[in-house]
Design a protein around this motif. Structure first.
Motif, PDB file in Angstrom:
ATOM      1  N   ILE A  18       3.204   1.967   3.114  1.00 38.17           N
ATOM      2  CA  ILE A  18       2.572   1.672   4.415  1.00 38.17           C
ATOM      3  C   ILE A  18       2.997   0.338   4.999  1.00 38.17           C
ATOM      4  O   ILE A  18       3.310   0.213   6.159  1.00 38.17           O
ATOM      5  CB  ILE A  18       1.023   1.695   4.250  1.00 38.17           C
ATOM      6  CG1 ILE A  18       0.583   3.136   4.052  1.00 38.17           C
ATOM      7  CG2 ILE A  18       0.337   1.105   5.468  1.00 38.17           C
ATOM      8  CD1 ILE A  18      -0.885   3.321   3.965  1.00 38.17           C
ATOM      9  N   ASN A  19       2.974  -0.703   4.184  1.00 40.67           N
ATOM     10  CA  ASN A  19       3.120  -1.998   4.872  1.00 40.67           C
ATOM     11  C   ASN A  19       4.161  -2.874   4.197  1.00 40.67           C
ATOM     12  O   ASN A  19       3.914  -4.012   3.854  1.00 40.67           O
ATOM     13  CB  ASN A  19       1.767  -2.713   4.897  1.00 40.67           C
ATOM     14  CG  ASN A  19       1.316  -2.987   3.485  1.00 40.67           C
ATOM     15  OD1 ASN A  19       1.800  -2.350   2.556  1.00 40.67           O
ATOM     16  ND2 ASN A  19       0.445  -3.929   3.302  1.00 40.67           N
TER      17      ASN A  19
ATOM     18  N   HIS B  38       3.504  14.105  -0.333  1.00 42.27           N
ATOM     19  CA  HIS B  38       4.112  13.132   0.590  1.00 42.27           C
ATOM     20  C   HIS B  38       3.620  11.729   0.221  1.00 42.27           C
ATOM     21  O   HIS B  38       2.420  11.526   0.054  1.00 42.27           O
ATOM     22  CB  HIS B  38       3.700  13.444   2.036  1.00 42.27           C
ATOM     23  CG  HIS B  38       4.103  14.826   2.454  1.00 42.27           C
ATOM     24  ND1 HIS B  38       5.410  15.188   2.695  1.00 42.27           N
ATOM     25  CD2 HIS B  38       3.371  15.974   2.601  1.00 42.27           C
ATOM     26  CE1 HIS B  38       5.472  16.474   3.000  1.00 42.27           C
ATOM     27  NE2 HIS B  38       4.250  16.979   2.952  1.00 42.27           N
ATOM     28  N   VAL B  39       4.547  10.812   0.100  1.00 39.58           N
ATOM     29  CA  VAL B  39       4.161   9.425  -0.218  1.00 39.58           C
ATOM     30  C   VAL B  39       4.685   8.517   0.884  1.00 39.58           C
ATOM     31  O   VAL B  39       5.842   8.644   1.316  1.00 39.58           O
ATOM     32  CB  VAL B  39       4.752   9.000  -1.581  1.00 39.58           C
ATOM     33  CG1 VAL B  39       4.412   7.545  -1.862  1.00 39.58           C
ATOM     34  CG2 VAL B  39       4.208   9.903  -2.682  1.00 39.58           C
ATOM     35  N   LEU B  40       3.807   7.644   1.369  1.00 39.07           N
ATOM     36  CA  LEU B  40       4.153   6.749   2.476  1.00 39.07           C
ATOM     37  C   LEU B  40       4.009   5.308   1.991  1.00 39.07           C
ATOM     38  O   LEU B  40       2.961   4.945   1.458  1.00 39.07           O
ATOM     39  CB  LEU B  40       3.119   6.989   3.587  1.00 39.07           C
ATOM     40  CG  LEU B  40       3.531   6.977   5.015  1.00 39.07           C
ATOM     41  CD1 LEU B  40       4.619   7.998   5.282  1.00 39.07           C
ATOM     42  CD2 LEU B  40       2.322   7.289   5.896  1.00 39.07           C
TER      43      LEU B  40
ATOM     44  N   LEU C   3       0.842  -1.205   0.000  1.00 38.06           N
ATOM     45  CA  LEU C   3       0.000   0.000   0.000  1.00 38.06           C
ATOM     46  C   LEU C   3       0.873   1.250   0.000  1.00 38.06           C
ATOM     47  O   LEU C   3       1.800   1.359   0.803  1.00 38.06           O
ATOM     48  CB  LEU C   3      -0.882   0.036   1.267  1.00 38.06           C
ATOM     49  CG  LEU C   3      -1.943  -1.038   1.417  1.00 38.06           C
ATOM     50  CD1 LEU C   3      -2.698  -0.834   2.719  1.00 38.06           C
ATOM     51  CD2 LEU C   3      -2.911  -1.012   0.257  1.00 38.06           C
ATOM     52  N   LEU C   4       0.560   2.146  -0.943  1.00 39.98           N
ATOM     53  CA  LEU C   4       1.220   3.464  -0.966  1.00 39.98           C
ATOM     54  C   LEU C   4       0.169   4.487  -0.578  1.00 39.98           C
ATOM     55  O   LEU C   4      -0.923   4.477  -1.139  1.00 39.98           O
ATOM     56  CB  LEU C   4       1.662   3.798  -2.409  1.00 39.98           C
ATOM     57  CG  LEU C   4       2.952   3.239  -2.974  1.00 39.98           C
ATOM     58  CD1 LEU C   4       3.109   3.705  -4.413  1.00 39.98           C
ATOM     59  CD2 LEU C   4       4.132   3.694  -2.140  1.00 39.98           C
ATOM     60  N   ALA C   5       0.452   5.336   0.393  1.00 38.34           N
ATOM     61  CA  ALA C   5      -0.481   6.428   0.705  1.00 38.34           C
ATOM     62  C   ALA C   5       0.104   7.702   0.104  1.00 38.34           C
ATOM     63  O   ALA C   5       1.274   8.018   0.331  1.00 38.34           O
ATOM     64  CB  ALA C   5      -0.632   6.593   2.221  1.00 38.34           C
ATOM     65  N   ILE C   6      -0.709   8.382  -0.702  1.00 37.12           N
ATOM     66  CA  ILE C   6      -0.239   9.617  -1.351  1.00 37.12           C
ATOM     67  C   ILE C   6      -1.036  10.787  -0.777  1.00 37.12           C
ATOM     68  O   ILE C   6      -2.257  10.844  -0.935  1.00 37.12           O
ATOM     69  CB  ILE C   6      -0.455   9.560  -2.884  1.00 37.12           C
ATOM     70  CG1 ILE C   6       0.248   8.337  -3.482  1.00 37.12           C
ATOM     71  CG2 ILE C   6       0.034  10.846  -3.538  1.00 37.12           C
ATOM     72  CD1 ILE C   6      -0.052   8.133  -4.965  1.00 37.12           C
ATOM     73  N   GLN C   7      -0.344  11.675  -0.102  1.00 39.98           N
ATOM     74  CA  GLN C   7      -1.016  12.853   0.476  1.00 39.98           C
ATOM     75  C   GLN C   7      -0.514  14.063  -0.299  1.00 39.98           C
ATOM     76  O   GLN C   7       0.687  14.257  -0.460  1.00 39.98           O
ATOM     77  CB  GLN C   7      -0.635  12.961   1.957  1.00 39.98           C
ATOM     78  CG  GLN C   7      -1.552  13.860   2.757  1.00 39.98           C
ATOM     79  CD  GLN C   7      -1.141  15.306   2.640  1.00 39.98           C
ATOM     80  OE1 GLN C   7       0.046  15.593   2.596  1.00 39.98           O
ATOM     81  NE2 GLN C   7      -2.096  16.199   2.570  1.00 39.98           N
TER      82      GLN C   7
END
Lengths: 34, 111, 164
Positions: free
Chosen positions: B108-109, B104-106, B66-70
């Motif tokens: 996640i897992n 910002h890209v995170l 999972l990539l979180a893109i804010q």
């Protein structure tokens, strides 16, 4: 470089409806099967 | 007489539908404003969305990366039609372009 | 008779537009409920934990989630000011927006699926303006204008006029 412009689907944060993402996901799925 | 009556009823129906549509437009503006207030409030009071824990609860995260893109409002995301790379492998791309702030890209897992 | 026909078509167009607008309003209400519910949950967490959550356990709105297989190789190029990113995946991916993710986390009480307990229905109603509570009640009863194609009051009004 390909002659015809490569088309792409766009989405704007807090600007486009969720449907635009559904269209993108469908395009990726079709690209995967093609 | 029957056609004239029908005409009158249709005009009344269309008038009612016009009112209904105006009411829906107004209600939509209310809710959009209310959502904007919640989002502004979350940024002002620093009530960030405790998302990662929530997401990890989702069955999604166990199987997938999972990539979180804010990104700031108005940031553009562009996904070109997937194409074949040189080695015959499919290439899938995402372009992100912001004009008002950093993205910002995170991841996640994934270790 | 020609005028009647034109008005019939006009009426159908308006009914279709109203259906779309109701579906959009329904989606916005779900979003509002999910966001407010999540903020309330964070406030409760903050009180229980006596302080804000750890920095890397939160993300600000608006956000997107990209999910792909664990086997996917992701190549990422970033501009120095972090205003531009280019991702290359060697496998397919899916993208979901924040309201979709929050729904999956149950933040809109399952209203989108028409499954909502009486308790949650009360809470959900408290999160929207009073004038719009009717939409929440309809949603909780699994009454969605998109797939059932019915309109509530304007359908009654239309059917009333026809009967009249």
């Amino acid at each position: 470089a390909c002659l015809t412009p490569r088309s792409a689907l766009l989405y704007k944060f807090s600007g486009s409806p969720s449907k635009s993402l559904k269209d993108i996901n469908n395009m990726i799925k079709q690209g995967e099967h093609r | 007489k029957e056609v004239v009556d029908r005409l009158r009823y249709l005009e009344a129906e269309i008038e009612d539908l016009e009112l209904k549509e105006k009411e829906l437009d107004q209600q939509k503006l209310w809710v959009q404003q209310s959502i904007k207030n919640v989002m502004d409030d979350s940024i002002n009071h620093q009530y960030p969305f405790n998302l990662i824990v929530g997401i990890l609860e989702l069955e999604l995260s166990s199987r997938e990366t999972l990539l979180a893109i804010q990104a700031p409002c108005g940031t553009q995301l562009e996904v070109p039609i997937p194409e074949l790379g040189q080695n015959g492998q499919k290439k899938y791309q995402i372009n992100l372009k912001s004009s008002s702030g950093p993205i910002h890209v995170l991841l996640i897992n994934k270790e | 008779a020609q005028e009647c026909q034109n008005l019939e078509m006009e009426k159908q167009k308006r009914i279709e537009r109203i259906k779309q607008k109701r579906a959009q309003l329904q989606d916005l209400l779900l979003q509002q409920i999910a966001f407010k519910n999540l903020v309330q949950r964070n406030e409760q967490n903050e009180q229980q934990n006596q302080g804000p959550p750890a920095l890397n356990s939160t993300i600000q709105l608006p956000f997107l989630i990209v999910n792909t297989s664990k086997r996917t190789v992701i190549d990422c190029s970033i501009s120095s000011d972090k205003f531009e990113y280019l991702f290359n995946f060697d496998n397919a991916f899916e993208i979901h927006d924040d309201s979709e993710v929050l729904k999956r986390m149950g933040m809109s009480f399952g209203l989108e699926a028409g499954k909502c307990s009486a308790e949650d229905l009360r809470t959900a109603k408290s999160l929207v303006p009073k004038a719009l509570e009717g939409y929440i009640t309809d949603m909780s009863a699994g009454f969605s204008w998109v797939n059932q194609g019915l309109l509530s009051s304007s359908a009654q009004a239309v059917s009333y006029l026809e009967v009249a």
